[in-house]
Write a protein that holds these residues in place. Structure first.
Motif, PDB file in Angstrom:
ATOM      1  N   ASP A  90       0.831  -1.212   0.000  1.00  0.00           N
ATOM      2  CA  ASP A  90       0.000   0.000   0.000  1.00  0.00           C
ATOM      3  C   ASP A  90       0.862   1.258   0.000  1.00  0.00           C
ATOM      4  O   ASP A  90       0.520   2.259  -0.636  1.00  0.00           O
ATOM      5  CB  ASP A  90      -0.914   0.010   1.232  1.00  0.00           C
ATOM      6  CG  ASP A  90      -2.163  -0.835   1.026  1.00  0.00           C
ATOM      7  OD1 ASP A  90      -2.439  -1.193  -0.140  1.00  0.00           O
ATOM      8  OD2 ASP A  90      -2.836  -1.154   2.026  1.00  0.00           O
ATOM      9  N   ASP A  91       1.982   1.221   0.735  1.00  0.00           N
ATOM     10  CA  ASP A  91       2.848   2.403   0.848  1.00  0.00           C
ATOM     11  C   ASP A  91       4.148   2.250   0.068  1.00  0.00           C
ATOM     12  O   ASP A  91       5.078   3.039   0.242  1.00  0.00           O
ATOM     13  CB  ASP A  91       3.198   2.649   2.326  1.00  0.00           C
ATOM     14  CG  ASP A  91       1.966   2.943   3.157  1.00  0.00           C
ATOM     15  OD1 ASP A  91       1.018   3.523   2.610  1.00  0.00           O
ATOM     16  OD2 ASP A  91       1.967   2.567   4.346  1.00  0.00           O
ATOM     17  N   PHE A  92       4.223   1.256  -0.792  1.00  0.00           N
ATOM     18  CA  PHE A  92       5.487   0.930  -1.449  1.00  0.00           C
ATOM     19  C   PHE A  92       5.642   1.697  -2.761  1.00  0.00           C
ATOM     20  O   PHE A  92       4.705   1.761  -3.570  1.00  0.00           O
ATOM     21  CB  PHE A  92       5.558  -0.581  -1.721  1.00  0.00           C
ATOM     22  CG  PHE A  92       6.860  -1.026  -2.329  1.00  0.00           C
ATOM     23  CD1 PHE A  92       7.955  -1.291  -1.535  1.00  0.00           C
ATOM     24  CD2 PHE A  92       6.989  -1.156  -3.710  1.00  0.00           C
ATOM     25  CE1 PHE A  92       9.154  -1.706  -2.089  1.00  0.00           C
ATOM     26  CE2 PHE A  92       8.183  -1.551  -4.273  1.00  0.00           C
ATOM     27  CZ  PHE A  92       9.270  -1.829  -3.454  1.00  0.00           C
TER      28      PHE A  92
ATOM     29  N   ASP B 274      14.828  -2.973  -1.476  1.00  0.00           N
ATOM     30  CA  ASP B 274      14.360  -4.364  -1.414  1.00  0.00           C
ATOM     31  C   ASP B 274      14.129  -4.971  -2.787  1.00  0.00           C
ATOM     32  O   ASP B 274      13.851  -6.177  -2.886  1.00  0.00           O
ATOM     33  CB  ASP B 274      13.053  -4.452  -0.615  1.00  0.00           C
ATOM     34  CG  ASP B 274      13.269  -4.172   0.875  1.00  0.00           C
ATOM     35  OD1 ASP B 274      14.424  -4.313   1.319  1.00  0.00           O
ATOM     36  OD2 ASP B 274      12.303  -3.814   1.561  1.00  0.00           O
ATOM     37  N   ALA B 275      14.203  -4.161  -3.839  1.00  0.00           N
ATOM     38  CA  ALA B 275      13.895  -4.666  -5.184  1.00  0.00           C
ATOM     39  C   ALA B 275      15.048  -5.498  -5.718  1.00  0.00           C
ATOM     40  O   ALA B 275      16.218  -5.179  -5.526  1.00  0.00           O
ATOM     41  CB  ALA B 275      13.596  -3.504  -6.120  1.00  0.00           C
TER      42      ALA B 275
ATOM     43  N   THR C  45       7.284 -10.940  -5.465  1.00  0.00           N
ATOM     44  CA  THR C  45       6.169 -10.412  -6.245  1.00  0.00           C
ATOM     45  C   THR C  45       6.702  -9.550  -7.375  1.00  0.00           C
ATOM     46  O   THR C  45       7.405  -8.567  -7.124  1.00  0.00           O
ATOM     47  CB  THR C  45       5.238  -9.557  -5.360  1.00  0.00           C
ATOM     48  OG1 THR C  45       4.771 -10.347  -4.265  1.00  0.00           O
ATOM     49  CG2 THR C  45       4.051  -9.044  -6.170  1.00  0.00           C
ATOM     50  N   PRO C  46       6.394  -9.885  -8.645  1.00  0.00           N
ATOM     51  CA  PRO C  46       6.815  -9.028  -9.759  1.00  0.00           C
ATOM     52  C   PRO C  46       6.055  -7.694  -9.722  1.00  0.00           C
ATOM     53  O   PRO C  46       4.828  -7.667  -9.540  1.00  0.00           O
ATOM     54  CB  PRO C  46       6.449  -9.840 -11.003  1.00  0.00           C
ATOM     55  CG  PRO C  46       6.245 -11.238 -10.513  1.00  0.00           C
ATOM     56  CD  PRO C  46       5.727 -11.118  -9.114  1.00  0.00           C
ATOM     57  N   LEU C  47       6.785  -6.611  -9.899  1.00  0.00           N
ATOM     58  CA  LEU C  47       6.184  -5.278  -9.884  1.00  0.00           C
ATOM     59  C   LEU C  47       6.595  -4.500 -11.129  1.00  0.00           C
ATOM     60  O   LEU C  47       7.671  -4.712 -11.683  1.00  0.00           O
ATOM     61  CB  LEU C  47       6.634  -4.496  -8.645  1.00  0.00           C
ATOM     62  CG  LEU C  47       6.271  -5.065  -7.269  1.00  0.00           C
ATOM     63  CD1 LEU C  47       6.863  -4.187  -6.180  1.00  0.00           C
ATOM     64  CD2 LEU C  47       4.761  -5.162  -7.103  1.00  0.00           C
ATOM     65  N   GLU C  48       5.696  -3.583 -11.547  1.00  0.00           N
ATOM     66  CA  GLU C  48       5.992  -2.632 -12.617  1.00  0.00           C
ATOM     67  C   GLU C  48       5.606  -1.246 -12.146  1.00  0.00           C
ATOM     68  O   GLU C  48       4.634  -1.082 -11.408  1.00  0.00           O
ATOM     69  CB  GLU C  48       5.221  -2.971 -13.899  1.00  0.00           C
ATOM     70  CG  GLU C  48       5.654  -4.248 -14.583  1.00  0.00           C
ATOM     71  CD  GLU C  48       4.962  -4.430 -15.930  1.00  0.00           C
ATOM     72  OE1 GLU C  48       4.246  -3.490 -16.346  1.00  0.00           O
ATOM     73  OE2 GLU C  48       5.128  -5.492 -16.530  1.00  0.00           O
TER      74      GLU C  48
END
Length: 367
Positions: free
Chosen positions: A42-44, A95-96, A126-129
């Protein structure tokens, strides 16, 4: 042990979260490690990007201002500069993992580039974009170096002169080439303090104004190393800096040798004329009467005087080789047969040979 006993609970929403290993001693502690994935994300923010970047580019040399420094950048145009500046300004979350990114520049106008940046990474498996848009404003100014050049600043002057003559056109141009080449090498190595302020031709030789005293000394030494001669320095106090240190402007007087390669000289030692072959280090040449090597150190006023130069030579006919020490040739002015010394370099099978006629007589020259 039950499943509930092996879990912790998210302090924000109360959902159970897996128990995470405590960091080892000395490792940083993550205050969000106890949050569940939903609350954590939520805050990332995968990317930390500024709202706007302003880049000041020198209109003279293309250097970019970074903090209090001007930095040369290897950029083809302002888009390359904008990409470099955005790359420096963007931050990716610690952390990425497996982070990749791409940028698509959009030229809004002549001085504004909108950078569309696309990031991917993996956080908590978790993959993120994430996409960010950073406007880059290009402003033009003048760096310290270009300002000093425009203002005619210089710290040293290299004066190229010659003993009892004026420098030849070849010596003049070569001395300037040496100075400009040396400064270009310094610039190529990232020395932003190195530049040529002015090259002024005078009747007596060129004057080269340089940005530092060190450059003046280096250039003058290089000139004498290649063209011969020596250097004297003459410092002049011009001011004091902010710390009270005296600031000097130095003139480096390069004095090229009295003779140049190709000169035919009389060393005044009763052994006959010499064809000068080198003036680097010592005066070197070949005796025209015998073909023997000649070498003398430069010490103060070099003895001897110039009789002619190799450019004064003409081709004449070989009449006959009389013996090991004499050859008969045609005088190029009177066309009378004349016997002259036969030097070691003379080709006995030659039908013609170059000769020079001076007040010391008629002499055969090397081919």
């Amino acid at each position: 042990m039950s499943d509930s006993e092996s879990r912790e609970f998210c302090p924000r929403c109360g959902d159970p979260v897996p128990t995470r290993a405590e960091p080892l001693p000395g490792e940083p502690r993550d205050r969000d490690r106890r949050l569940c994935d939903a609350c954590y994300f939520d805050d990332f923010d995968l990317v930390d990007a500024p709202d706007r970047i302003e880049v000041l580019v020198c209109s003279g040399c293309g250097a970019v201002q970074r903090g209090n420094r001007w930095v040369d950048v290897d950029a083809r145009d302002y888009t390359d500069v904008a990409i470099d500046e955005v790359s420096e300004a963007l931050g990716v979350h610690v952390d990425a993992r497996d982070v990749t990114w791409a940028v698509d520049p959009e030229q809004v106008d002549e001085t504004t580039i909108r950078m569309h940046c696309q990031f991917t990474g993996v956080v908590r498996q978790t993959p993120l974009e994430e996409s960010v848009v950073v406007p880059v404003k290009i402003s033009r100014g003048t760096c310290d170096r270009c300002g000093r050049i425009a203002g005619g600043y210089y710290a040293s002057t290299v004066q190229v002169r010659a003993t009892d003559r004026t420098p030849t056109p070849e010596e003049r141009s070569r001395a300037v080439e040496i100075a400009e080449s040396h400064v270009a090498d310094k610039e190529g190595d990232g020395d932003r303090e190195a530049f040529v302020t002015e090259v002024k031709e005078t009747d007596d030789g060129p004057n080269v104004k340089l940005s530092t005293n060190g450059l003046g000394e280096e250039v003058s030494r290089r000139i004498t190393r290649e063209l011969g001669g020596d250097v004297e320095s003459f410092p002049t106090l011009v001011t004091e800096d902010g710390d009270g240190n005296e600031v000097y402007r130095v003139t480096y007087a390069v004095r090229l040798p009295k003779f140049t390669p190709g000169d035919i000289i009389d060393p005044e030692d009763d052994d006959g004329p010499v064809l000068v072959t080198s003036v680097t280090g010592n005066l070197k040449g070949v005796r025209l009467a015998t073909g023997d090597d000649y070498e003398e150190p430069f010490e103060g006023d070099t003895p001897g005087h110039r009789l002619a130069t190799r450019d004064d030579a003409v081709e004449t006919t070989v009449v006959t080789v009389e013996d090991d020490h004499a050859v008969q040739i045609l005088d190029p002015e009177t066309y009378a047969a004349k016997t002259v010394p036969r030097p070691d370099f003379f080709d006995p099978d030659a039908e013609t040979t170059p000769v020079v006629k001076t007040r010391a007589g008629l002499h055969v020259l090397p081919e």
